[in-house]
Scaffold this active site. Structure first.
Site, PDB file in Angstrom:
ATOM      1  CG  HIS A   5      -0.796   3.975   4.607  1.00 49.38           C
ATOM      2  ND1 HIS A   5      -2.017   3.460   5.007  1.00 49.38           N
ATOM      3  CD2 HIS A   5      -0.161   2.987   3.933  1.00 49.38           C
ATOM      4  CE1 HIS A   5      -2.120   2.217   4.575  1.00 49.38           C
ATOM      5  NE2 HIS A   5      -0.996   1.904   3.928  1.00 49.38           N
ATOM      6  CG  ASP A  58      -4.013   5.408   6.971  1.00 49.10           C
ATOM      7  OD1 ASP A  58      -2.842   5.234   7.347  1.00 49.10           O
ATOM      8  OD2 ASP A  58      -4.454   4.945   5.900  1.00 49.10           O
ATOM      9  CB  SER A 118      -0.942   0.022   1.215  1.00 50.83           C
ATOM     10  OG  SER A 118      -0.209  -0.069   2.430  1.00 50.83           O
TER      11      SER A 118
END
Length: 363
Positions: free
Chosen positions: A341, A338, A50
């Site tokens: 990240h 978040d 991600s």
């Protein structure tokens, strides 16, 4: 005594010499501009999770998606592209810094044009890992499947550019490989994995899996490969919440596994580079860069480094970070977007540091 060489004298008017000098000086900025605008590499090609997924997961059936607000609130056009941040992510900034392009698109993006393929794409998938079980649990694209996508990409490149130019792009491009964080997080969440493999054994398993991936990547033509080590995973907001106790300290066991893996990975990259002179594989130290940001946020202009900007900042990620969540009023003061990240501003600091310290060795 040095000999003196006599040069012939020419009767050139002073005015003519002055005009020539001015003309040459006017050319210099133009030449400098053309030189600086030439990309350092023809393309940036990316594999991983991600941290480097610009939206491949939008096109597969997985809960690991970030293609909805408030993700992308600071991206051009305020578009939630699937990038797990408030804005751009590391491949975008890397490609921009190298003069290639401003954004590295997802390979699965249906809007891709030939120029996108010529200058590089990302095959990364959020929630993926080197451990095949990690990708299976999250329904993400496994790392070895990403290599299959790369093979398909190479065929498309040949059709667009021709065999010779395609081969040149493949051999001269910068490759980024960023994976393993989800493996560590899942290792401590999955009680079935731990009795089978202790920390030392699991770190060795991850390194060997990463090594197999990298050797195959080199066999497919990659020559300049930057491989990121694991960050201090135990200090991510989500891991503080899950395993940091009441005070949400850094989870030492997560960091211990990350450090063990990083040491093994560094040695393995040196071994692979010495073994195969065709390619250079460089270790990119993500651990110390991010840890410094976490421990000394004020040094970089941040105020908050233990919580993310989205929601409570303690657990929210992917679908839990959604349009119903409160978002911090000044994201530039937050290290994390978040619970997992970094923010766009944090990514920019990280990219600048790793280009100067690590990736310049590949350019």
């Amino acid at each position: 005594m040095a000999s003196i060489i006599s040069l012939p004298r020419y009767n050139i008017p002073l005015k003519t010499i002055s005009t020539l000098i001015i003309f040459l000086l006017q050319l210099l900025p133009d030449r400098a501009h053309r030189s600086s605008s030439r990309p350092a590499v023809p393309a940036v090609i990316v594999f991983g999770d991600s941290v480097v997924d610009p939206g491949n997961n939008n096109y597969i059936d997985t809960p690991a998606k970030g293609n909805f607000p408030p993700y992308g609130q600071d991206f051009p056009g305020h578009e939630a592209t699937g990038r797990f941040s408030n804005g751009r992510i590391t491949p975008d900034m890397m490609a921009s810094a190298l003069g290639v392009k401003e954004l590295v698109p997802a390979y699965f993006d249906t809007r891709l044009v030939d120029q996108d393929l010529l200058t590089g794409v990302s095959f990364a998938s959020a929630a993926s890992g080197f451990d095949p079980l990690t990708s299976t649990i999250a329904l993400a694209i496994p790392m070895m499947k990403q290599l299959d996508m790369f093979k398909e990409y190479k065929e498309k490149l040949r059709k667009i550019a021709g065999k010779k130019k395609a081969a040149s792009i493949i051999s001269e491009s910068l490759y980024m490989v960023c994976s393993g964080s989800n493996d560590v997080a899942e290792y401590f969440l999955d009680p079935l994995r731990r009795p089978i493999k202790d920390i030392a054994t699991y770190s060795e398993f991850l390194m060997q899996t990463a090594s197999n991936f990298l050797q195959e990547l080199v066999n497919l033509g990659a020559r300049r490969v930057g491989v990121t080590g694991l960050p201090p995973i135990g200090c991510l907001p989500s891991q503080r919440t899950l395993a940091g106790g009441v005070l949400r300290r850094c989870a030492a066991n997560r960091n211990d596994l990350a450090k063990k893996y990083n040491e093994k990975l560094k040695r393995e990259l040196n071994r692979l580079t010495a073994k195969d002179s065709r390619a250079k594989l460089i270790y990119v130290d993500m651990y110390s860069v991010l840890l410094d940001l976490i421990q000394k946020p004020q040094k970089y202009g941040f105020r908050v480094s233990k919580r993310g900007c989205c929601g409570t900042g303690t657990l929210e990620v992917a679908k839990l970070c959604n349009r119903l969540c409160h978002v911090c009023s000044n994201v530039s003061k937050y290290l994390f977007w978040d619970s997992y990240h970094p923010t766009e501003r944090a990514y920019k600091i990280i990219v600048d540091k790793i280009i100067q310290r690590d990736l310049h060795l590949l350019l």
